[in-house]
Design an enzyme around this catalytic site. Structure first.
Site, mmCIF file in Angstrom:
data_model
loop_
_atom_site.group_PDB
_atom_site.id
_atom_site.type_symbol
_atom_site.label_atom_id
_atom_site.label_comp_id
_atom_site.label_asym_id
_atom_site.label_seq_id
_atom_site.Cartn_x
_atom_site.Cartn_y
_atom_site.Cartn_z
ATOM 1 N N LYS A 94 0.829 -1.208 0.000
ATOM 2 C CA LYS A 94 0.000 0.000 0.000
ATOM 3 C C LYS A 94 0.867 1.262 0.000
ATOM 4 O O LYS A 94 2.092 1.188 0.031
ATOM 5 C CB LYS A 94 -0.952 -0.046 1.199
ATOM 6 C CG LYS A 94 -1.927 -1.239 1.167
ATOM 7 C CD LYS A 94 -2.684 -1.325 -0.145
ATOM 8 C CE LYS A 94 -3.975 -2.113 -0.119
ATOM 9 N NZ LYS A 94 -3.925 -3.553 0.024
HETATM 10 C C1 LIG Z 1 -5.296 -4.478 0.381
HETATM 11 C C2 LIG Z 1 -6.759 -4.336 0.365
HETATM 12 C C3 LIG Z 1 -7.550 -4.745 1.450
HETATM 13 C C4 LIG Z 1 -6.997 -5.548 2.588
HETATM 14 O O1 LIG Z 1 -5.979 -4.908 3.283
HETATM 15 P P1 LIG Z 1 -5.127 -5.749 4.340
HETATM 16 O O2 LIG Z 1 -4.497 -4.689 5.195
HETATM 17 O O3 LIG Z 1 -4.142 -6.553 3.570
HETATM 18 O O4 LIG Z 1 -6.073 -6.605 5.111
HETATM 19 C C5 LIG Z 1 -8.897 -4.465 1.420
HETATM 20 N N1 LIG Z 1 -9.459 -3.828 0.384
HETATM 21 C C6 LIG Z 1 -8.750 -3.444 -0.690
HETATM 22 C C7 LIG Z 1 -9.437 -2.725 -1.802
HETATM 23 C C8 LIG Z 1 -7.377 -3.701 -0.742
HETATM 24 O O5 LIG Z 1 -6.669 -3.363 -1.824
#
Ligand SMILES: *Cc1c(COP(=O)(O)O)cnc(C)c1O
Length: 386
Positions: free
Chosen positions: A192
């Site tokens: 992210k």
């Molecule tokens: C990465 C992601 C998640 C989940 O995030 P985590 O922190 O890995 O649980 C949820 N929704 C979207 C759209 C994502 O890209």
């Protein structure tokens, strides 16, 4: 073995993503390790405050992932069996898994062709007597039509939980988004915009919701229970509900805090890279780019193109064969085996999402990428899809 000594060495595959962890990040985590406090503590509280300020919300609650955040967001709003939650099929599967885990039924609305965000008109059509919440996903970091979605929610007395996993930096009409709706959920997963290794956070303007989230993230224990036993001596806690083990801990928060210092500089760099991609692909008739609303600040989380003529997998393999790592965001969740079987979802439910799901591919986009590396990507895409 038979390679000629004069052949150029093979160019290593350009990674689809590479987190940027610098010496300051390392020092911050080592300091936390040496501080004598490992689990949820002062650094988590500091990171919560910093994120709340950054996204414009009064309260923030740190958890182990955005998936955990989305899960307890629904529970904190008392969403469960018999309820329906409307969301987008163009998302990571955990957005939908948590609706199932809460005991509610996921209902898919279709997306807008040009942003791949929830289409409010389609959401309106999916509202029933059982609908309890709308769960918009700000795809690629570009804000959904929140004015329309909040209007619908108000009219039908629905809750709004935002999946902001892509959209930490996003704004809409100059407004920060962390306090829109009831709860916003953020991700600090390794890929992210900033990372805490694994990690997530919920933000809200409601003190009552924030309190419930703090209880749900840690076994359902109430820290305030001791007050009932008086101020003297051992501080007993009580269990108010069967909660979860979802608390963010201080090593994560130390990394998150250090990364947050770089969030705006990295956003600027991704914006530059996106402008170059847009410029390089604008003339390709076989490639469709995503639209950005003029009144939106997108978080530029991922750069998604759609292959209009060539089959996506053929294009994907062709570009990868030229040494560029790619991703696919996303094939629609309703067509995944579990959701077909468990809920009977079929092709045709969300035609625009399904068409896009066959066409999308995601190019490398991260601040650590050099201009030369981006040129390699551009050349590979133009050769394959030009
Ligand atoms: C990465 C992601 C998640 C989940 O995030 P985590 O922190 O890995 O649980 C949820 N929704 C979207 C759209 C994502 O890209």
């Amino acid at each position: 073995m038979t390679e000629s000594a004069t052949a150029a060495p093979p160019v290593p595959m350009l990674k689809f993503h590479s987190a940027w962890i610098d010496d300051d990040d390392c020092r911050a985590v080592v300091d936390a390790l040496k501080s004598g406090w490992i689990t949820t503590g002062p650094r988590t509280a500091e990171f919560e405050k910093a994120v709340a300020d950054y996204v414009g919300a009064k309260f923030a609650v740190g958890v182990t992932s955005c998936t955990a955040a989305l899960h307890i967001a629904l529970l904190a709003l008392d969403i469960g069996p018999g309820d329906e939650v409307i969301t987008s099929p163009i998302t990571f599967v955990s957005t939908v898994n948590v609706i199932h885990h809460a005991g509610a039924k996921p209902v898919f609305a279709d997306v807008q062709e040009d942003t791949l965000n929830l289409d409010p008109a389609s959401v309106a059509k999916k509202i029933t007597k059982r609908t309890r919440a709308i769960l918009p996903v700000h795809f690629a970091g570009h804000p959904c039509e929140m004015d329309e979605i909040l209007k619908l929610a108000k009219k039908h007395r629905l809750r709004v939980v935002q999946d902001c996993a892509h959209s930490l930096e996003a704004q809409l009409g100059g407004r920060k988004m962390g306090a829109m709706g009831d709860i916003a959920c953020y991700s600090f997963y390794a890929t992210k915009n900033i990372t805490s290794g694994e990690g997530g956070m919920l933000t809200t303007d409601s003190e009552k919701i924030a309190q419930r989230l703090r209880i749900l993230r840690l076994h359902g224990m109430s820290r305030d229970a001791w007050k009932r036993y008086g101020d003297q001596g051992y501080k007993h806690w009580d269990v108010l509900e069967a909660g979860w083990k979802y608390n963010m801990f201080d090593l994560q928060a130390a990394l998150g805090l250090s990364q947050l210092k770089k969030v705006d500089a990295w956003w600027e760099r991704r914006r530059e890279l996106v402008a170059k991609y847009d410029e390089a692909f604008r003339d390709l008739a076989n490639v469709k780019l995503l639209r950005v609303r003029p009144d939106a600040k997108t978080a530029y989380h991922i750069y998604v193109i759609q292959s209009l003529k060539k089959k996506r997998d053929e294009a994907l393999n062709g570009i990868q064969a030229r040494g560029v790592g790619l991703g696919v965001h996303f094939r629609p969740v309703h067509l995944m085996s579990f959701y077909r079987k468990r809920y009977g979802f079929k092709k045709g439910l969300c035609p625009k999402a399904e068409a896009a799901g066959d066409r999308v591919l995601t190019l490398p986009l991260y601040p650590k990428m050099t201009d030369e590396e981006q040129q390699r990507v551009i050349q590979a895409v133009r050769e394959e899809l030009g």
